[in-house]
Enzyme design. Structure first.
Site, mmCIF file in Angstrom:
data_model
loop_
_atom_site.group_PDB
_atom_site.id
_atom_site.type_symbol
_atom_site.label_atom_id
_atom_site.label_comp_id
_atom_site.label_asym_id
_atom_site.label_seq_id
_atom_site.Cartn_x
_atom_site.Cartn_y
_atom_site.Cartn_z
ATOM 1 C CG ASP A 114 52.103 1.634 39.181
ATOM 2 O OD1 ASP A 114 51.042 2.053 39.500
ATOM 3 O OD2 ASP A 114 53.079 1.902 38.445
ATOM 4 C CG ASP A 134 48.053 5.702 39.802
ATOM 5 O OD1 ASP A 134 48.866 5.906 40.972
ATOM 6 O OD2 ASP A 134 49.024 4.974 39.172
#
Length: 160
Positions: A114, A134
């Site tokens: 991330d 995401d």
């Protein structure tokens, strides 16, 4: 749009997701933050061994099973229920790209990379760090939600 053009959307999202994650892993130290619009937006090298917000950390076997079922379900719905419904098809393929992007991370890295760090200033909320996959999952859900709303409206007009 032909079926393969929709799959191309998913493919492009997977490539973009994996390329951006590769850049983060290659060029940033874990925990390093590069401010873009300080303090509201930055790149933060982070790893997630769970699902959203780190839930179910370390349960990779569960993610492998769930993601495989989700991918099969998306492809099934795409071919069985979304024909001649371009918005639904697009939403499903955006979801597919996001699901595959994070699945690749879990499979080959044992964790998800991330890197998008957002602070929402109005409420001073530090949004969970996320990535392209995401974002694709979120956008795919929004597209499908819009499709459902529009389809329900269309069905009500047909019944009148």
């Amino acid at each position: 749009m032909t079926v393969w053009k929709y799959y191309f959307v998913a493919f492009v999202l997977v490539v973009l997701d994996q390329w951006t994650k590769w850049l983060v892993v290659r060029d940033m130290e874990l925990g390093e933050r590069i401010p873009l619009i300080d303090p509201y937006l930055g790149l933060l090298s982070h790893r997630n061994r769970g699902a959203a917000w780190g839930m179910l950390e370390g349960q990779m076997w569960l993610f492998y099973i769930i993601t495989t079922i989700v991918i099969v379900g998306i492809v099934y719905y795409f071919h069985r229920h979304a024909q001649n419904q371009p918005l639904f098809q697009l939403g499903l393929m955006v979801l597919l790209g996001g699901a595959i992007g994070n699945f690749i991370d879990r499979l080959f890295r044992g964790e998800v990379v991330d890197f998008v760090d957002v602070l929402i200033p109005v409420i001073n909320y530090e949004f969970p760090i996320f990535n392209v996959a995401d974002a694709a999952l979120t956008v795919g859900v929004v597209i499908i939600f819009i499709f459902i709303l529009l389809d329900e409206r269309k069905q009500k007009k047909v019944k009148k």
